[in-house]
Design a protein around this motif. Structure first.
Motif, PDB file in Angstrom:
ATOM      1  N   ASN A   1      -2.786  64.419  10.528  1.00 18.37           N
ATOM      2  CA  ASN A   1      -1.662  65.362  10.663  1.00 18.37           C
ATOM      3  C   ASN A   1      -0.378  64.937   9.984  1.00 18.37           C
ATOM      4  OD1 ASN A   1      -3.393  66.827  12.333  1.00 18.37           O
ATOM      5  ND2 ASN A   1      -2.630  65.848  14.203  1.00 18.37           N
ATOM      6  N   THR A   2      -0.308  63.721   9.476  1.00 21.97           N
ATOM      7  CA  THR A   2       0.988  63.260   8.960  1.00 21.97           C
ATOM      8  C   THR A   2       0.972  62.964   7.460  1.00 21.97           C
ATOM      9  OG1 THR A   2       0.518  60.918   9.378  1.00 21.97           O
ATOM     10  CG2 THR A   2       1.458  62.192  11.199  1.00 21.97           C
ATOM     11  N   GLY A   3      -0.177  63.013   6.839  1.00 26.01           N
ATOM     12  CA  GLY A   3      -0.240  62.691   5.423  1.00 26.01           C
ATOM     13  C   GLY A   3      -0.044  61.216   5.140  1.00 26.01           C
ATOM     14  N   LEU A   4      -0.199  60.381   6.157  1.00 27.48           N
ATOM     15  CA  LEU A   4      -0.038  58.941   5.963  1.00 27.48           C
ATOM     16  C   LEU A   4      -1.112  58.440   5.004  1.00 27.48           C
ATOM     17  CD1 LEU A   4       1.931  56.862   7.317  1.00 27.48           C
ATOM     18  CD2 LEU A   4      -0.002  56.195   8.743  1.00 27.48           C
ATOM     19  N   PRO A   5      -0.756  57.612   4.047  1.00 25.34           N
ATOM     20  CA  PRO A   5      -1.751  57.129   3.081  1.00 25.34           C
ATOM     21  C   PRO A   5      -2.752  56.178   3.712  1.00 25.34           C
ATOM     22  CG  PRO A   5       0.342  56.022   2.754  1.00 25.34           C
ATOM     23  CD  PRO A   5       0.592  57.103   3.763  1.00 25.34           C
ATOM     24  N   MET A   6      -3.627  55.661   2.894  1.00 26.61           N
ATOM     25  CA  MET A   6      -4.728  54.804   3.325  1.00 26.61           C
ATOM     26  C   MET A   6      -4.259  53.736   4.320  1.00 26.61           C
ATOM     27  SD  MET A   6      -7.944  54.305   2.946  1.00 26.61           S
ATOM     28  CE  MET A   6      -9.211  53.076   3.212  1.00 26.61           C
ATOM     29  N   CYS A   7      -4.940  53.678   5.448  1.00 27.60           N
ATOM     30  CA  CYS A   7      -4.579  52.746   6.522  1.00 27.60           C
ATOM     31  C   CYS A   7      -5.813  51.988   6.975  1.00 27.60           C
ATOM     32  CB  CYS A   7      -4.008  53.497   7.711  1.00 27.60           C
ATOM     33  SG  CYS A   7      -2.367  54.141   7.511  1.00 27.60           S
ATOM     34  N   CYS A   8      -5.576  51.122   7.928  1.00 24.14           N
ATOM     35  CA  CYS A   8      -6.669  50.397   8.567  1.00 24.14           C
ATOM     36  C   CYS A   8      -6.297  50.188  10.033  1.00 24.14           C
ATOM     37  CB  CYS A   8      -6.897  49.054   7.871  1.00 24.14           C
ATOM     38  SG  CYS A   8      -8.062  47.969   8.728  1.00 24.14           S
ATOM     39  N   LEU A   9      -7.265  50.378  10.928  1.00 28.83           N
ATOM     40  CA  LEU A   9      -7.087  50.045  12.339  1.00 28.83           C
ATOM     41  C   LEU A   9      -7.884  48.762  12.592  1.00 28.83           C
ATOM     42  CD1 LEU A   9      -6.117  50.497  15.182  1.00 28.83           C
ATOM     43  CD2 LEU A   9      -7.942  52.187  15.517  1.00 28.83           C
TER      44      LEU A   9
ATOM     45  N   PRO B   1       6.997  34.619  10.985  1.00 28.00           N
ATOM     46  CA  PRO B   1       6.929  35.907  10.284  1.00 28.00           C
ATOM     47  C   PRO B   1       6.392  35.715   8.863  1.00 28.00           C
ATOM     48  CG  PRO B   1       9.047  35.630  11.370  1.00 28.00           C
ATOM     49  CD  PRO B   1       8.347  34.302  11.438  1.00 28.00           C
ATOM     50  N   ARG B   2       5.518  36.613   8.464  1.00 26.55           N
ATOM     51  CA  ARG B   2       4.977  36.547   7.109  1.00 26.55           C
ATOM     52  C   ARG B   2       6.071  36.887   6.096  1.00 26.55           C
ATOM     53  NH1 ARG B   2       3.382  41.095   9.666  1.00 26.55           N
ATOM     54  NH2 ARG B   2       4.179  43.043   8.767  1.00 26.55           N
ATOM     55  N   ILE B   3       5.897  36.422   4.877  1.00 30.58           N
ATOM     56  CA  ILE B   3       6.837  36.734   3.793  1.00 30.58           C
ATOM     57  C   ILE B   3       6.385  37.980   3.045  1.00 30.58           C
ATOM     58  CG2 ILE B   3       7.851  35.900   1.641  1.00 30.58           C
ATOM     59  CD1 ILE B   3       7.539  33.057   2.726  1.00 30.58           C
ATOM     60  N   ASP B   4       5.105  38.031   2.711  1.00 28.42           N
ATOM     61  CA  ASP B   4       4.567  39.181   1.984  1.00 28.42           C
ATOM     62  C   ASP B   4       4.023  40.206   2.964  1.00 28.42           C
ATOM     63  OD1 ASP B   4       5.086  37.931  -0.463  1.00 28.42           O
ATOM     64  OD2 ASP B   4       3.196  36.812  -0.336  1.00 28.42           O
ATOM     65  N   LYS B   5       4.428  41.455   2.795  1.00 30.16           N
ATOM     66  CA  LYS B   5       3.948  42.523   3.658  1.00 30.16           C
ATOM     67  C   LYS B   5       2.557  42.968   3.207  1.00 30.16           C
ATOM     68  CE  LYS B   5       7.733  42.672   6.047  1.00 30.16           C
ATOM     69  NZ  LYS B   5       8.329  41.435   5.568  1.00 30.16           N
ATOM     70  N   PRO B   6       1.728  43.488   4.142  1.00 28.51           N
ATOM     71  CA  PRO B   6       0.385  43.947   3.773  1.00 28.51           C
ATOM     72  C   PRO B   6       0.451  45.032   2.691  1.00 28.51           C
ATOM     73  CG  PRO B   6       0.651  43.887   6.159  1.00 28.51           C
ATOM     74  CD  PRO B   6       2.003  43.668   5.578  1.00 28.51           C
ATOM     75  N   GLU B   7      -0.563  45.016   1.819  1.00 28.01           N
ATOM     76  CA  GLU B   7      -0.609  46.001   0.735  1.00 28.01           C
ATOM     77  C   GLU B   7      -0.786  47.411   1.284  1.00 28.01           C
ATOM     78  OE1 GLU B   7      -3.288  46.980  -3.263  1.00 28.01           O
ATOM     79  OE2 GLU B   7      -3.501  45.065  -2.212  1.00 28.01           O
ATOM     80  N   HIS B   8      -1.630  47.548   2.300  1.00 28.94           N
ATOM     81  CA  HIS B   8      -1.847  48.834   2.959  1.00 28.94           C
ATOM     82  C   HIS B   8      -1.338  48.750   4.392  1.00 28.94           C
ATOM     83  CE1 HIS B   8      -4.244  50.211  -0.401  1.00 28.94           C
ATOM     84  NE2 HIS B   8      -5.049  49.161  -0.282  1.00 28.94           N
ATOM     85  N   PHE B   9      -0.962  49.886   4.958  1.00 34.68           N
ATOM     86  CA  PHE B   9      -0.567  49.917   6.360  1.00 34.68           C
ATOM     87  C   PHE B   9      -1.743  49.456   7.217  1.00 34.68           C
ATOM     88  CE2 PHE B   9       2.433  53.550   5.154  1.00 34.68           C
ATOM     89  CZ  PHE B   9       3.512  52.692   5.058  1.00 34.68           C
ATOM     90  N   THR B  10      -1.475  48.512   8.100  1.00 37.03           N
ATOM     91  CA  THR B  10      -2.515  48.018   9.008  1.00 37.03           C
ATOM     92  C   THR B  10      -1.973  48.074  10.434  1.00 37.03           C
ATOM     93  OG1 THR B  10      -3.369  46.520   7.319  1.00 37.03           O
ATOM     94  CG2 THR B  10      -4.046  46.116   9.582  1.00 37.03           C
ATOM     95  N   ILE B  11      -2.593  48.900  11.234  1.00 35.93           N
ATOM     96  CA  ILE B  11      -2.250  49.006  12.654  1.00 35.93           C
ATOM     97  C   ILE B  11      -3.207  48.094  13.411  1.00 35.93           C
ATOM     98  CG2 ILE B  11      -2.121  50.549  14.646  1.00 35.93           C
ATOM     99  CD1 ILE B  11      -1.650  52.837  12.592  1.00 35.93           C
ATOM    100  N   GLY B  12      -2.688  47.237  14.276  1.00 39.40           N
ATOM    101  CA  GLY B  12      -3.521  46.226  14.899  1.00 39.40           C
ATOM    102  C   GLY B  12      -3.539  46.251  16.405  1.00 39.40           C
ATOM    103  N   TYR B  13      -4.661  45.819  16.940  1.00 33.57           N
ATOM    104  CA  TYR B  13      -4.864  45.650  18.383  1.00 33.57           C
ATOM    105  C   TYR B  13      -5.517  44.292  18.581  1.00 33.57           C
ATOM    106  CZ  TYR B  13      -7.261  46.190  22.920  1.00 33.57           C
ATOM    107  OH  TYR B  13      -7.741  46.010  24.207  1.00 33.57           O
ATOM    108  N   PHE B  14      -4.979  43.504  19.509  1.00 33.98           N
ATOM    109  CA  PHE B  14      -5.611  42.244  19.883  1.00 33.98           C
ATOM    110  C   PHE B  14      -5.582  42.132  21.398  1.00 33.98           C
ATOM    111  CE2 PHE B  14      -5.652  37.770  21.015  1.00 33.98           C
ATOM    112  CZ  PHE B  14      -6.740  37.314  20.300  1.00 33.98           C
TER     113      PHE B  14
END
Length: 430
Positions: free
Chosen positions: A268-276, A233-246
């Protein structure tokens, strides 16, 4: 125990079945067993040390040519040696050899016909070579698609045969109807040539018992296991929300559903800057599928937030997973394996998965993620949002995921369950 473990190359791509077979052979060897991992069709590809033999039987070019013309079914041996060389097979894997089910129907049926099929010469070459080697205690086939080997190997070597069940129904379902019917009848007609079947999940044991008419008490379960070296498990969380697919980039793996869910989240949810963030092998036949998703993301004004990282090696894959806030591979079909889901959880990444296939049992054991309605982008979006908006909940899932995978899905556990299945086969009445 001396084990002959047969595996099937996937024409130069990372295949969950190849990865599983290689990891199992490596772990069995580490536990003191004498394992020969023998590739068929093409050399195998693994993101860990490849422990397969530097030799390929049923070379993909030979199988193809013998299927096409009787002239090649009696070709002289020196031509076979050229076509079956690793260099030629590797080159052909990248350019010529297709694994698309719709193109392989007739060949699948022929291989299931065993020594009476067009590849009779390949059976002869394999058995001749095996008779020159020390006899194994048990023989393991990689899937029911190769059950045509069971009878000939049993008769030639007088050894019990096990057969792994690890996702071949998707291939069979995609065959043209005529070939699918023939293939299923041939497989069902050879069930008694196998001493013990080994399924990769409880779900798949039950499904394949019904699908292939295998008595349930003849199927053992050896859940997938992964090597934890490097996963943490990483110690530092990502700065921005990152949703991932592998995973493999293919319609059945559901990347298009994840893209639709991402759109709902952003609009529709007002979620801030993200990345897919997306990574995995892209088969040539699915380039237009990925291009279509990229175009839709651009049309939705989200093109800059969709990042495709290509096919990754082991080190790159672990780094990719560790940078994610949440993971999802929302398969359209009931996935029996789900190896990338286990790898994500091994890095403490919460997962959101459809409630079908092996995913319910995975998440029941690990408590490392959420289940959502299959095929529903809105349900998937709600599941992702519940993780992203609640840091404490996400942390709980992260801790559960990391601990649960290590408890229930280790290589050691997979190997021990597999050995138990082999022992059952060896003790079965003749």
């Amino acid at each position: 125990m001396k084990i002959l473990q047969i595996t099937a190359g996937a024409a130069g791509m990372y295949s969950g079945s190849c990865l599983r077979d290689n990891a199992l052979a490596s772990e069995l060897s580490a536990q003191g067993h004498d394992v020969t991992l023998l590739p068929l069709f093409t050399p195998t590809l693994s993101d860990e040390e490849n422990v397969s033999l530097d030799k390929v039987f049923f070379g993909g070019i030979s199988v193809y040519l013998e299927q096409r013309s009787h002239l090649f079914r009696n070709a002289p041996g020196f031509l076979d040696r050229i076509w079956d060389s690793r260099y030629v097979l590797k080159t052909a894997s990248r350019r010529l050899i297709s694994t698309k089910p719709e193109f392989l129907g007739a060949t699948t049926v022929s291989l299931l016909q065993g020594e009476s099929g067009y590849q009779q010469k390949e059976f002869v070459k394999l058995i001749r070579w095996l008779k020159e080697q020390p006899l194994p205690d048990v023989i393991s086939l990689p899937s029911s698609l190769l059950i045509g080997l069971a009878g000939p190997l049993q008769r030639a070597l007088n050894r019990p045969v096990c057969c792994t069940l690890q996702g071949e129904d998707l291939f069979l379902q995609n065959l043209p109807e005529l070939y699918r019917h023939q293939a299923l009848e041939l497989i069902r007609g050879q069930i008694d040539d196998v001493d013990t079947f080994v399924a990769v999940s409880d779900y798949y044991a039950g499904f394949m018992s019904r699908y292939l008419a295998i008595p349930r008490d003849r199927i053992e379960v050896a859940p997938l296991g992964i090597r934890f070296d490097g996963h943490s498990p990483r110690i530092d969380k990502p700065e921005h929300f990152t949703i991932g697919y592998f995973g493999r980039i293919a319609p059945e793996k559901g990347l298009h559903l994840l893209a639709q869910a991402y759109r709902l989240l952003r609009e529709n949810t007002g979620l801030p800057m993200c990345c897919l963030a997306v990574a995995g092998y892209l088969p040539p036949e699915h380039k237009s599928y990925l291009a279509g998703i990229q175009k839709k993301m651009k049309d939705w004004g989200l093109g800059q937030e969709f990042l495709y990282h290509g096919m990754l090696d082991r080190e790159q894959k672990i780094k990719f997973l560790r940078d994610l806030s949440v993971f999802s591979m929302p398969t359209v079909y009931p996935e029996p394996k789900g190896l990338p889901v286990l790898e994500a959880m091994a890095n403490g990444v919460p997962v959101v998965q459809p409630s079908h296939g092996a995913f319910p049992e995975m998440l029941k054991k690990t408590s490392g993620g959420l289940l959502v309605d299959p095929g529903e982008p809105s349900s998937l979006a709600r599941g992702l949002l519940s993780v992203l908006r609640d840091p404490a909940f996400a942390e709980e899932l992260s801790n559960n995921a990391s601990a649960g995978v290590r408890k229930y899905y280790s290589l050691a556990n997979m190997a021990e369950k597999t050995v138990a299945a082999y022992e059952a086969a060896m003790s079965a009445p003749a």
